[in-house]
Design an enzyme around this catalytic site. Structure first.
Site, PDB file in Angstrom:
ATOM      1  NE  ARG A 190      -1.785   1.794   3.547  1.00  0.00           N
ATOM      2  CZ  ARG A 190      -1.647   1.586   4.848  1.00  0.00           C
ATOM      3  NH1 ARG A 190      -2.267   0.611   5.439  1.00  0.00           N
ATOM      4  NH2 ARG A 190      -0.857   2.364   5.565  1.00  0.00           N
ATOM      5  CG  HIS A 204      -6.072   2.494   6.695  1.00  0.00           C
ATOM      6  ND1 HIS A 204      -6.457   1.286   6.149  1.00  0.00           N
ATOM      7  CD2 HIS A 204      -7.128   2.928   7.428  1.00  0.00           C
ATOM      8  CE1 HIS A 204      -7.686   1.000   6.548  1.00  0.00           C
ATOM      9  NE2 HIS A 204      -8.123   1.978   7.319  1.00  0.00           N
ATOM     10  CE1 TYR A 246       1.359   2.395   8.487  1.00  0.00           C
ATOM     11  CE2 TYR A 246       0.228   3.998   9.889  1.00  0.00           C
ATOM     12  CZ  TYR A 246       0.306   3.286   8.703  1.00  0.00           C
ATOM     13  OH  TYR A 246      -0.638   3.480   7.735  1.00  0.00           O
TER      14      TYR A 246
END
Lengths: 356, 338
Positions: free
Chosen positions: A257, A261, A270
Site C-alpha cells: 500500500r 490507509h 509506523y
C-alpha cells in the site's frame, strides 16, 4: 509408540515479470498486445483517479476514502481474469476491480461524496458493493457461489480482502465453508503489508498467508502482487478450476500500500521512508511499462501522451459525478424495507415538517 | 366421482393436531415443496433433523443440496445465507439456540439489514434466521436468554415470535415469503407444551398483525412468546372478577400499533409481560408509543412484568426470573388498584 510424519505441504510462489522489467517468457499469459495495453491503461486510470480523489478529499469535496495506490496490478490483474459470468465481492480498496469490470467510475466519487447512489452496481458488472466491516464480505461470496451452483449457473466468485482480514473469524469461516462445499470461489488476499499500522509480520506468525489454505484443505498460492501477469495467470487458472468443480483457491498477492490507509491516516508514524522507497522501485505500473517498451507494444511517445489522455478522462469522470442532483430526503427511509412500515412513514413525516 | 368427493371430504375432516415443533416442520415441508429456491442450513439440521427436530425428515426428502449441514460457525451460517439470498435463494438458517446468535450479529446488523438500503433496492436479502429462545426448560447456561430487542432495534430487520403451533406455522410461511430479513424466534418452552388442531394446508399469518388471545375490557396485557400462555391462564383464572384482554403481539417489528392502541383506549390499563430484561426492553418502547398515542386514555401508569436486569439464572432459580403467574397477577392488581 509410533512417531512419524503423516503429512507434508508446500507453498507455491509465482512471479512472471520482475521489477526490472525482465521476465520468464514461458509464463507470460497468452494475451493480445491490445489487452496488455488495456490493462496498463486501467492501472493508470486507477492511479490517476486515486490522485484526483486525494485532491478532492483535501478540498473537502469528498469524504474519507481508502487509496489503492500500489495495488493496481493485483486488483486489475485479477479482475481482468474474470469471465463475464463471474462475480466479485470486494472490501473497500478495490476500486480498480470495479473500473475493470465496467462500473462507471463516477460511482465511487458519488459514494465517497456521501451519496448512497454510488453503491449501486450496474447490471452486468456482477459485484457486491464495497464492504467496510473487515473480512465480512468473504462469506457472501461463498454463499453466493453456492446459490449460483444450485441454480445450475456456470460462474465463479472472487472475494478480495487484506492481510489484516485474515485474522478475522469470517475469513476463516468463509474458506472453511468453501472447502467443505467445494465451492467455485477464489479468495484474493491483498497482502499490502499493513492493516492500518500493524505490519504483516505482526498480524500472523505464519510465514505466508497462502499457507492458510492448507488448513482448510483448499489450494493456496503466493504471487508477486505487483506483477500483473502473475496475478492474472494465477487468477485465471483458479477461476477455471473453480468453474470445473475443482474447488476454491486462496491467492496471496504480495503487494504494497504505497499510500496511507485512508485519507485520515499518516503512515509515516509506523513505517520508514527507506521501506517506502524500496517498494516504489517495485511500482506495478513501472514494471509493465518496461515490459511494454521492451516488447515494443508501445513507444516512449505513447507513455508521454497517455498520462494526459487518462487525466482528461478523470476530469470527465469528476464532471459526471458532480452532475448528479442531490439525493432526496425520502431516500433515507425508502429502502429500509420493501414496503415502508407505519413507523418509518411517521418518522419521515415528522422530519419533513422541520425541513423548510 | 361421488366416491372421490367423499374421500376428499373425509380427508379434510382429518385432524392435524400438532405441537409447535411439528407445526414448524410442516411449514418447512410445504415451503420447500412449493418453492425450489427455499433452502435450509445450519448445525445438525440435515441428517439429525435439528436438535429440536424442527427440520426432521427434510434432508431425506429434499437432499443435501437444499438441506445443508454446515460447519459449526454462526457468523459463517448467516454470512453464507446472505450470499445465498442475494443470489436468489430463500435461505432459512437455523441458529441452534438464540444464545449462539451473537457471533452472527455483525453479519445481521452490518449486512443482512442493510443490503437493500445500500444498493437502493437493487440487491435484497430475503432471509429467515430461526432461533429457539427463552427460558423455563431447565436448560444449560447460555440457553435461556431473550435478547430480541437487539434486533428490534436494528433498522431493516423484522422480528417475529409466535406463541402457538398455529401461529408458528402461518408466521414461518409468511417469514419465508417475506422480501426482507426476518429473525424468527421460537420459544422453546412452547415447543412441545401446546398442541392445536391446525389447518393441514399451507397458510400465511401476515407479519405485523397481533392476535387478541383473550378479549377483555378492564385491563390489557401486551405480551409475546412463551409467557402468552401464562397470561392467558391468569386471565382465565380471574374471569369472574376481572375482564383481562391478552394481546399476543406475534410480530415485534413491525409492531401492530393499531391493535395495541385500540385495546389501550378500551381498557385504559396496561400490563406488559415479557421474558427479556426490563431496562430498554421492548416493553419500554411500548410504553413510549402508548404515551405518544393514548396518554390521556390511561387510567394508571403502565406496569411491566419482565425478566430482570440480571444474568439469566441457572435452573434452580429460573422460576423466579420468569414472569410467572404470581408476578403477572401482581401486575394486574397493581394496575387495577392504582
Amino acid at each position: 509408540m509410533v512417531k512419524k510424519i503423516i503429512a507434508k505441504f508446500e507453498v507455491e510462489y509465482l512471479q512472471v515479470l520482475k521489477h526490472n522489467g525482465r521476465f520468464y517468457p514461458n509464463l507470460i499469459p497468452k494475451l493480445p498486445e491490445s489487452d496488455i495495453q488495456k490493462m496498463y491503461e486501467l492501472m493508470l486510470l486507477s492511479r490517476k483517479l486515486d490522485e484526483k480523489m486525494l485532491a478532492l478529499q483535501r478540498q473537502g469535496k469528498i469524504g474519507t476514502f481508502a487509496p489503492v495506490k500500489g495495488q493496481e496490478a493485483s486488483t486489475v490483474g485479477s479482475a481482468y481474469a474474470m469471465g463475464y459470468q463471474d462475480w466479485f465481492f470486494p472490501s473497500f480498496r478495490e476500486n480498480p476491480a470495479y473500473i475493470t469490470r465496467g462500473l462507471p467510475a463516477e460511482f465511487t466519487l458519488l459514494y465517497h461524496g456521501g451519496d448512497e447512489r454510488g453503491n449501486q452496481i450496474t447490471p452486468g458488472v456482477n459485484a457486491f458493493p464495497i464492504a467496510v466491516p473487515v473480512g465480512s464480505q468473504t462469506l457472501h461470496a461463498v454463499g453466493f457461489a453456492y446459490g449460483l451452483r444450485l441454480q445450475g449457473k456456470d460462474s465463479a466468485c472472487i472475494t478480495y480482502f487484506g492481510d489484516g482480514a485474515t485474522s478475522e473469524g469470517d475469513v476463516n469461516e468463509a474458506m472453511n465453508f468453501a472447502g467443505v462445499f467445494n465451492l467455485p470461489v477464489v479468495f484474493i488476499c491483498q497482502n499490502n503489508q499493513y492493516a492500518i499500522s500493524l505490519s504483516r509480520k505482526n498480524q500472523t506468525n505464519a510465514e505466508t498467508i497462502a499457507q492458510r489454505a492448507i488448513g482448510f484443505g483448499i489450494k493456496g498460492i503466493q504471487v508477486d502482487g505487483n506483477d500483473i501477469f502473475a496475478v492474472y495467470r494465477a487468477t485465471k487458472e483458479a477461476l477455471e478450476r473453480a468453474r470445473n468443480d475443482e474447488g476454491p483457491t486462496l491467492i496471496e498477492c504480495v503487494t504494497y500500500r504505497m499510500a496511507d490507509h485512508t485519507t485520515a491516516d499518516d503512515s509515516s508514524r509506523y513505517r520508514s521512508s527507506r521501506e517506502v522507497s524500496f517498494w516504489k522501485k517495485r511500482d506495478p505500473l513501472l514494471r509493465l511499462e518496461l515490459y511494454m517498451l521492451k516488447k515494443k507494444i508501445q513507444n516512449y511517445n505513447y507513455f508521454d501522451d497517455i498520462e494526459d489522455v487518462i487525466s482528461e478522462r478523470v476530469e470527465s469522470i469528476v464532471a459526471r459525478g458532480e452532475s448528479y442532483p442531490p439525493p432526496n430526503v425520502e431516500d433515507i427511509f425508502k429502502f429500509t424495507y420493501k414496503e415502508m412500515p407505519w413507523f418509518l412513514k411517521e418518522q419521515l413525516e415528522e422530519l419533513k415538517k422541520t425541513i423548510k | 366421482m361421488v366416491k372421490k368427493k367423499k374421500q376428499i371430504k373425509k380427508k379434510s375432516k382429518q385432524k392435524n393436531v400438532l405441537n409447535m415443533v411439528e407445526a414448524l416442520n410442516q411449514a418447512l415441508f410445504q415451503e420447500m415443496n412449493q418453492d425450489e429456491d427455499v433452502v435450509i442450513l445450519g448445525e445438525d439440521v440435515g441428517l439429525d433433523g435439528g436438535v429440536f427436530r424442527v427440520s426432521d425428515g427434510l434432508q431425506k426428502k429434499y437432499g443435501k443440496e437444499r438441506v445443508i449441514d454446515t460447519p459449526l460457525a454462526e457468523s459463517g451460517i448467516v454470512g453464507f445465507s446472505i450470499g445465498m439470498a442475494a443470489a436468489g435463494l430463500k435461505p432459512i438458517a437455523e441458529i441452534q439456540f438464540s444464545g449462539f446468535l451473537y457471533p452472527a450479529v455483525n453479519q445481521i446488523i452490518s449486512h443482512a439489514s442493510r443490503l437493500r438500503n445500500r444498493t437502493r433496492g437493487a440487491y435484497t436479502c430475503p432471509l429467515v434466521i430461526r432461533a429457539p429462545c427463552g427460558g423455563g426448560i431447565r436448560a444449560l447456561e447460555h440457553h435461556s436468554e431473550s435478547m430480541e430487542n437487539i434486533f428490534i432495534h436494528t433498522p431493516g430487520i423484522k422480528v417475529v415470535m409466535p406463541s402457538t403451533p398455529s401461529d408458528a406455522k402461518g408466521l414461518l410461511i409468511s417469514a419465508i415469503r417475506d422480501p426482507d430479513p426476518v429473525i424468527f424466534y421460537e420459544p422453546k418452552r412452547v415447543y412441545r407444551s401446546i398442541k392445536e388442531d391446525i389447518p393441514k394446508e399451507s397458510y400465511e399469518i401476515p407479519l405485523g398483525k397481533a392476535r387478541i388471545s383473550r378479549e377483555g375490557t378492564d385491563v390489557s396485557i401486551l405480551t409475546w412468546g412463551s409467557v402468552v400462555k401464562d397470561c392467558n391462564e391468569v386471565a382465565d383464572s380471574l374471569k369472574e372478577k376481572v375482564s383481562v384482554e391478552v394481546i399476543d403481539l406475534r410480530t415485534l417489528k413491525p409492531l401492530d400499533i393499531e391493535t395495541v392502541i385500540e385495546s389501550v383506549k378500551k381498557t385504559g390499563r396496561v400490563v406488559i409481560v415479557h421474558e427479556a430484561p426490563k431496562t430498554s426492553g421492548f416493553g419500554a418502547e411500548l410504553i413510549a408509543l402508548i404515551n405518544e398515542k393514548a396518554l390521556l386514555d390511561l387510567q394508571a401508569p403502565v406496569i411491566r412484568v419482565t425478566g430482570f436486569d440480571t444474568i439469566f439464572p441457572l435452573y434452580k432459580l429460573e422460576k423466579h426470573y420468569m414472569p410467572n403467574h404470581d408476578r403477572i397477577m401482581k401486575g394486574i392488581n397493581d394496575v387495577l388498584n392504582y
